[in-house]
Write a protein that holds these residues in place. Structure first.
Motif, mmCIF file in Angstrom:
data_model
loop_
_atom_site.group_PDB
_atom_site.id
_atom_site.type_symbol
_atom_site.label_atom_id
_atom_site.label_comp_id
_atom_site.label_asym_id
_atom_site.label_seq_id
_atom_site.Cartn_x
_atom_site.Cartn_y
_atom_site.Cartn_z
ATOM 1 N N TYR A 509 8.468 -2.297 -2.481
ATOM 2 C CA TYR A 509 7.388 -2.204 -3.457
ATOM 3 C C TYR A 509 6.215 -3.086 -3.040
ATOM 4 O O TYR A 509 5.054 -2.672 -3.102
ATOM 5 C CB TYR A 509 7.919 -2.618 -4.827
ATOM 6 N N SER A 510 6.502 -4.279 -2.550
ATOM 7 C CA SER A 510 5.394 -5.179 -2.230
ATOM 8 C C SER A 510 4.576 -4.665 -1.044
ATOM 9 O O SER A 510 3.365 -4.850 -1.006
ATOM 10 C CB SER A 510 5.887 -6.608 -1.988
ATOM 11 N N VAL A 512 3.930 -1.591 -0.422
ATOM 12 C CA VAL A 512 3.062 -0.578 -1.007
ATOM 13 C C VAL A 512 1.889 -1.244 -1.737
ATOM 14 O O VAL A 512 0.747 -0.820 -1.610
ATOM 15 C CB VAL A 512 3.868 0.314 -1.974
ATOM 16 N N LEU A 513 2.182 -2.304 -2.469
ATOM 17 C CA LEU A 513 1.129 -2.990 -3.227
ATOM 18 C C LEU A 513 0.105 -3.612 -2.283
ATOM 19 O O LEU A 513 -1.086 -3.649 -2.585
ATOM 20 C CB LEU A 513 1.749 -4.055 -4.132
ATOM 21 N N VAL A 514 0.571 -4.110 -1.153
ATOM 22 C CA VAL A 514 -0.355 -4.652 -0.156
ATOM 23 C C VAL A 514 -1.288 -3.535 0.317
ATOM 24 O O VAL A 514 -2.508 -3.703 0.369
ATOM 25 C CB VAL A 514 0.415 -5.258 1.038
ATOM 26 N N GLU A 516 -2.039 -0.801 -1.191
ATOM 27 C CA GLU A 516 -2.834 -0.297 -2.300
ATOM 28 C C GLU A 516 -4.079 -1.161 -2.524
ATOM 29 O O GLU A 516 -5.077 -0.688 -3.040
ATOM 30 C CB GLU A 516 -1.968 -0.338 -3.562
ATOM 31 N N ASN A 517 -3.983 -2.416 -2.137
ATOM 32 C CA ASN A 517 -5.079 -3.355 -2.368
ATOM 33 C C ASN A 517 -5.846 -3.538 -1.054
ATOM 34 O O ASN A 517 -5.400 -4.227 -0.145
ATOM 35 C CB ASN A 517 -4.498 -4.675 -2.864
ATOM 36 N N VAL A 519 -8.415 -5.193 -0.248
ATOM 37 C CA VAL A 519 -8.821 -6.557 0.078
ATOM 38 C C VAL A 519 -7.668 -7.292 0.753
ATOM 39 O O VAL A 519 -7.828 -7.941 1.789
ATOM 40 C CB VAL A 519 -9.270 -7.305 -1.199
ATOM 41 N N VAL A 520 -6.493 -7.161 0.167
ATOM 42 C CA VAL A 520 -5.327 -7.860 0.703
ATOM 43 C C VAL A 520 -4.954 -7.292 2.078
ATOM 44 O O VAL A 520 -4.672 -8.034 3.019
ATOM 45 C CB VAL A 520 -4.144 -7.742 -0.296
ATOM 46 N N GLU A 523 -7.267 -8.621 4.676
ATOM 47 C CA GLU A 523 -7.029 -10.045 4.889
ATOM 48 C C GLU A 523 -5.852 -10.240 5.853
ATOM 49 O O GLU A 523 -5.935 -11.018 6.812
ATOM 50 C CB GLU A 523 -6.720 -10.701 3.528
ATOM 51 N N ILE A 524 -4.774 -9.525 5.602
ATOM 52 C CA ILE A 524 -3.587 -9.680 6.452
ATOM 53 C C ILE A 524 -3.867 -9.173 7.864
ATOM 54 O O ILE A 524 -3.513 -9.813 8.853
ATOM 55 C CB ILE A 524 -2.385 -8.947 5.823
ATOM 56 N N GLU A 527 -6.002 -11.693 9.684
ATOM 57 C CA GLU A 527 -5.217 -12.863 10.087
ATOM 58 C C GLU A 527 -4.363 -12.590 11.316
ATOM 59 O O GLU A 527 -4.090 -13.485 12.102
ATOM 60 C CB GLU A 527 -4.293 -13.290 8.943
ATOM 61 N N LYS A 561 -12.568 -1.157 -4.950
ATOM 62 C CA LYS A 561 -11.408 -1.763 -4.274
ATOM 63 C C LYS A 561 -10.271 -0.761 -4.103
ATOM 64 O O LYS A 561 -9.603 -0.728 -3.080
ATOM 65 C CB LYS A 561 -10.908 -2.969 -5.069
ATOM 66 N N THR A 594 -13.654 -4.169 -9.191
ATOM 67 C CA THR A 594 -13.847 -4.947 -7.969
ATOM 68 C C THR A 594 -14.418 -4.002 -6.912
ATOM 69 O O THR A 594 -13.932 -2.880 -6.765
ATOM 70 C CB THR A 594 -12.505 -5.524 -7.477
ATOM 71 N N PHE A 750 -0.619 4.212 1.574
ATOM 72 C CA PHE A 750 0.826 4.137 1.331
ATOM 73 C C PHE A 750 1.403 5.498 0.950
ATOM 74 O O PHE A 750 2.611 5.639 0.868
ATOM 75 C CB PHE A 750 1.150 3.103 0.255
#
Lengths: 780, 780
Positions: A509-510, A512-514, A516-517, A519-520, A523-524, A527, A561, A594, A750
């Motif tokens: 799930y996480s 997918v959430l990454v 979905e966002n 911005v996140v 960022e990843i 990095e 966003k 956003t 996703f």
């Protein structure tokens, strides 16, 4: 004697149960031999792609390794079963490599008896293999090759309960139900000769089949032998039958079972499967035994006399399925009777008469009490009763009346029967010639319908594709929620839930959430050293507008966003005014609280579909466009392009129709054009900035054209996010040159649609459904 | 001599960089000794709950096992660092069992020297342990127990780049930056005596500390000794210092490093850590060596002279943090100079003078060039310069002017210093008495603020709770998206992404989708034999309304397929009219295109929070309600209930405020009441049908009251869905009686809020944040 069971009919009419009596559950099974280009029996193994013969609930083999058997699941309607059979037929036809499904019950060109391959079920299916080997010895392999259709039916439980309450309130329900099905079986057996005549379609055999049949065949050519008065070799005494006609009791389920058991005990048959009765009483179990039948009762009847109809793509017409259904209801409503040995023998004689001589002008048939009479008169009399039944019950009256009328026509005009038409066609084109022509025609139809799953067209195409792959491989599927495209898949050991084809258990799930966002995700990726568009995040239009000076002078993208299908996005490829910028910001904030303002990255956009660490497919998407001929307006060119059957609405077809809406109008206006503009020959006009397939874009497969280095780059990026299934949008200058720093990752999706890779506008089709199943259930 | 570097000041003013010069990054470190109820040094090990001393980036121990050290991350502002320090202080205080944080730099009641426990870092930290054992021998354990605050600061990179471009365009940036920090260090060292006087708060020592100090102490009682002119024992020659004042070069980073290396080589100190200078030049590394400093340059300065202020909960006031910051900017703007050995010795003498004698009426101090002068005059002169700086730069002018004025007051009225106030308080309440009173007061404040994470109040409380647990345990966290409550957590080995506290990698995407779809969830539960409400799914209001006859006569619930917070739901507990039913259906369809009509199941509703196969908590939710006193109206009672600080809006507090909206009005009207109704004493009036906390409901912990059999039932149901984190809503008649068939599962929530279990309206608080981290990172 009463024509119908008056009390029963009365009860149905009085209680408005006439619709309910036609309801129930339907299932179809069909065998087809596989043949090569020349109509010779295929000697190749059952294709791997069709999964495991023992485990695939939809596709297996019957007697011979070359005899594909397709099995629909239990369906709630005739149409559903018919559609499913068509789907199976198409899936199998497309899985064969240089082979065809032989559309005839009688075998194709056969090799020597000993070369006919008996189905090999491997170490897990040794009992199945041994059973077939015994049959080969007992009946000869060739006869085992007769193929046909089985029709499974059960009445609705609700109906049976109501009948029991009315007519046998004291009787246990199980016993009552058994009695009903025994009664149906008896009437069906008694009148089956009519159905054999009406559906028979196997009047010709190839010379390689047998020399024994020559006595039957009045005419013969160098290739085949046939007889103009013969409906069905398969159903005749020359067909696949027990070595003698065994009589069993239909008085009760117990006596029925006892009689079959006696045949087994006497060594006449190996087990109940070998009792080749035209109707079987079945339990709900896949491998139900006589004991199960005793304990659990009859769950449905299996009717086994139907030839493959070479004039129907899937071997049987919808009308014939209705006719058979009507015949079952007729068998219920005819009065019960004592099915004595004598009556059974008469029914058996009639069975053979209808098979071999029904079409003769002066053909005869026995009445139920053993008088010989005119076949045609007796047939028309039964059809009169069927017609009366239709009239009285009133269910689909016009449609069923038409079907009865068509049957009457086949009685009075035997040249309109399938059998007569087959003889005619064989005379014109030859036995192999005619059937191979049909086989090729049906393969072409299957190809044309490849991007469709009948009965499931309301689902997204990506989900239809995944179901097709599941059926092919033998993964049992259930649609849990049609609106949500929510499937349950199971291989018997493991259950998987899948939504919209690519939302699976493979991703956490996480992850997918990454994705979905946006911005996140950026960022990843940043990095981890991947190139992403530079940009900023704004939580208010005011703040974003204030930052105008930071962006002016270059190209930018303003987007919400969480965008879907390009909604709310504005792209400025070059400079832009403060007013334009402000509008773009306000527009994006309408879709999200956003908003991102990012540098515009030039280059072509590609979608990399990554599955389980591998790049499964790459497409380039081209925004909605038309190419001129110097005559047609944009409006006309769009209409022409939209006429392509691959274009539809709502992700249910490989491509979407191009709209002529506000966005397109404005986009053209910016180019100084309108819908009435006539592009020059060869001039391509774009109608949108964004390239989404959902807004009419074209998909072009690039999987084999993209330099390997980009695939490696994308795979590493996906690993940094940890995604298993994802669609990566990448901007690349030139995909043929090795990767340098000219590659920017725009976003990770996703829930990537797979249909655009399976059925691209241009380029090679990719089998993504199969790959997703490999990930979920392990490779085949 | 110039007061300020005119060129620099001019450049800042001309380029509007006065705000930028105050920007930068801030970090705070604080030590506190743990003590028991009687103010005795705790001899217990560092609490397990605070994670691993070596690995927790926020909480560790310093010299002694009893000396907790808290470390904020690098923060973008003073307020952020201050809030974080407050959070750390609260988290630690609440993790101690029967112990307190000692709010004084000077040690509490000490045992014999040999009983003072040196921090034990275990096998992985043997170097750390050995280093401390050497210190214990060299300086004695008691001196190592002095505790204080370190203030870390770096200028913004942007400012430093601009200064370099202006003043040293040819110089490599790294060298320029080193020069800037050396200049700040020199000025800071030169004027530090003023800050020691202003922040000093350790004028009293307990008798168990040392007899050596008696020479210093003019007054003493049976418990402690103190001196009215003493600011800081810790900073004085009696405090924790090197055995002599080592002088090192500040001319360049190379000579600075060489001089420290020479001290190490001469065996005077073990390594750079043991050079106890009032300022340290640091790299960005956790364990940076002199080599790192050479290669990577100065990243920030660490100021080390600040006593714990017993009058501030977290040991320092926000005003003092601003004062120190202003002092750093002052140190940048004072002209550079040659920090000769003589000047360093003068600065060191002043350091001691300010510590031990600053408050004396006729206290003296050395000027920078070595003349003795009045302490007060010199101090006021420096403060004049600070005031001038504030005036010229104009940044937070009023606020900083106020802080300078307060400092002047402490010079002219020494009785207003912290030190003087400590002496006064100790006289009144005793050394242990005063400090333990403060320790208790601060623990109570931490308790009161438990449901808050300062600086993160915009996040949902569930996320604040999870962050608190992460800090406590030493899981490094980053808020990736505040609006989305999106966290990254890392223990150094593993990285986890978490949204809204319970959306994690522990559940697969498909499990979440199953839970999200109420129809699918029910289907799977039913198949597995769990009791769920009977019901049907409707895709159109028309179809649903047609089915009225099926439901009439009983209680039903009409709800959208995907509801949130009870939106769109209508409950009919008993019979209902066709009109009411139609309205309910239309209402539900406003929220979804699919609607469920289910039987109404009576009983109480409980939320079981299941984490990793275990029931972590159970609460019963009571719909928004008030209980009367016979005087107040419902409106007044609601206002009273809403005044509870635990009630807020938007999931940021343990409970939500009760609304007086349309829904509540109608619900009361159905009971024949209005907001003006005055309930009788003890009469409870409900304002809503649904019990969601989000609509003002009350949460009551039932974790220990629910019969074990229900927990087993719920656990099995969760296993059938495969969920790891889920909130299961269950209706049960009587939770105290064993499970029979009186238990119906209503739904599974894939994103259960945890705050209602951590801070229930009534009942025991559950530590759910800790449990989620156990699941994500393994038990501690």
């Amino acid at each position: 004697m009463q024509v119908f069971d008056g009390a029963l009919l009365q009860f149905l009419l009085a209680n408005k149960l006439t619709e309910l009596v036609f309801q129930g559950e339907f299932g179809l099974e069909k065998e087809n031999l596989r043949v090569d280009e020349e109509g010779r029996l295929a000697l190749t193994p059952h294709p791997d792609e069709l999964g495991h013969k023992l485990k695939n609930p939809y596709i297996t083999t019957d007697f011979s390794e070359s005899q594909v058997e397709m099995v629909t699941p239990v369906c709630g309607s005739i149409e559903e079963a018919y559609d499913f059979l068509n789907n199976l037929d198409g899936i199998i036809a497309l899985a064969l490599k240089g082979e065809y499904l032989w559309p005839q019950s009688n075998p194709p060109v056969l090799p020597k008896e000993e070369e006919i391959p008996v189905a090999d079920f491997g170490p897990e299916g040794s009992e199945q293999t041994a059973y077939r080997k015994n049959l080969a010895v007992k009946y000869g392999k060739k006869k085992q090759l007769f193929s046909g259709i089985h029709y499974n039916f059960s009445f609705s439980e609700q109906l049976l309960r109501k009948l029991q309450q009315k007519f046998a309130p004291e009787e246990p329900f199980l016993e009552f139900k058994n009695r009903i099905y025994l009664r149906v079986a008896k009437n069906y057996l008694q009148y089956r000769w009519l159905l054999i005549y009406l559906t028979g379609a196997s009047p010709v055999v190839h010379r390689t089949f047998s020399s024994d049949l020559t006595g039957l065949c009045r005419r013969a050519d160098s290739e085949s032998c046939y007889c103009p008065r013969l409906s069905s070799v398969r159903n005749s005494k020359y067909g696949y039958k027990n070595t003698e006609d065994y009589l069993v009791s239909y008085d009760s389920i117990e006596s029925y079972i006892a009689d079959i058991q006696a045949l087994i005990d006497a060594g006449k048959i190996q087990d109940a499967r070998e009792f080749y009765c035209p109707v079987r009483l079945k339990t709900g179990r896949k491998a139900g035994t006589l004991n199960h039948l005793k304990d659990e009762g009859v769950r449905y009847v299996e009717l086994r006399i139907f030839d493959l109809n070479p004039f129907a793509k899937c071997g049987i017409t919808l009308d014939d399925l209705y006719l058979i259904h009507l015949f079952i209801v007729y068998s219920l409503l005819k009065p019960d009777f004592d099915f004595t040995g004598k009556r059974q023998k008469i029914a058996n004689l009639n069975h053979n008469l209808a098979s071999v001589a029904g079409m003769h002008e002066r053909a005869l048939i026995f009445t139920v009490d053993g008088r010989l009479t005119s076949f045609r008169r007796e047939a028309l009399s039964v059809l009169d009763e069927l017609g009366e039944l239709v009239a009285r019950l009133g269910y689909k009256k016009e449609y069923l009346t038409g079907i009865v009328a068509a049957a009457r026509d086949k009685i009075t005009n035997p040249e309109n029967t399938y059998a007569a038409k087959v003889v005619k066609a064989v005379k014109e084109s030859g036995y192999v010639g005619f059937h191979m022509q049909k086989a090729r025609e049906y393969l072409a139809l299957s190809r044309a319908a490849e991007a469709k799953l009948l009965g499931y067209e309301d689902l997204e195409l990506s989900t239809q594709i995944l179901i097709k792959s599941a059926i092919k491989r033998g993964i049992y599927f259930t649609v849990l929620d049609r609106k949500d495209n929510f499937l349950r898949l199971s291989d018997g050991k493991k259950t998987e839930y899948v939504k919209q084809a690519t939302k699976t258990s493979l991703d956490t799930y996480s992850t997918v959430l990454v994705m979905e966002n946006k911005v996140v995700t950026k960022e990843i990726l940043k990095e981890h050293g991947f190139r992403v568009p530079r940009g900023e995040v704004y939580y208010s239009a005011e703040d974003a507008i204030k930052a105008y000076d930071r962006y002016r002078g270059g190209g930018i993208v303003v987007k919400p966003k969480s965008t879907n299908y390009g909604l709310g996005i504005t792209i400025f490829k070059t400079d832009f005014s403060a007013g334009e910028y402000g509008q773009a910001v306000e527009f994006a904030f309408r879709y999200d609280d956003t908003v991102l303002v990012e540098e515009f990255v030039s280059g072509k956009e590609y979608r990399f579909l990554v599955l389980g660490g591998e790049v499964a497919a790459v497409i380039h998407r081209v925004p909605a466009n038309v190419t001129g001929d110097g005559k047609k307006t944009i409006r006309e060119l769009v209409a022409e392009k939209n006429a392509d059957p691959r274009r539809g609405r709502g992700h249910k077809t490989p491509l979407e129709k191009i709209s002529l809406g506000e966005t397109e109008k404005n986009f053209l206006a910016a180019q100084g054009k309108s819908f009435s503009y006539i592009p020059a020959p060869g001039e391509t006009v774009f109608l949108r900035e964004n390239s989404n397939i959902s807004t009419g874009g074209d998909s072009i497969d690039y999987t084999d054209l993209v330099h390997e280095s980009y695939k490696e780059y994308v795979k590493r990026a996906v690993r940094s996010i940890g995604a298993v299934i994802t669609g990566v949008d990448v901007i690349i200058d030139d995909v043929t040159k090795p990767h340098s720093d000219n590659c920017t990752i725009i976003e990770l999706n996703f829930n990537p649609a797979i249909h655009m890779h399976c059925f691209p506008y241009k380029g090679k089709k990719r089998r993504i459904g199969d790959k997703i199943l490999d990930l979920l259930f392990g490779p085949r």
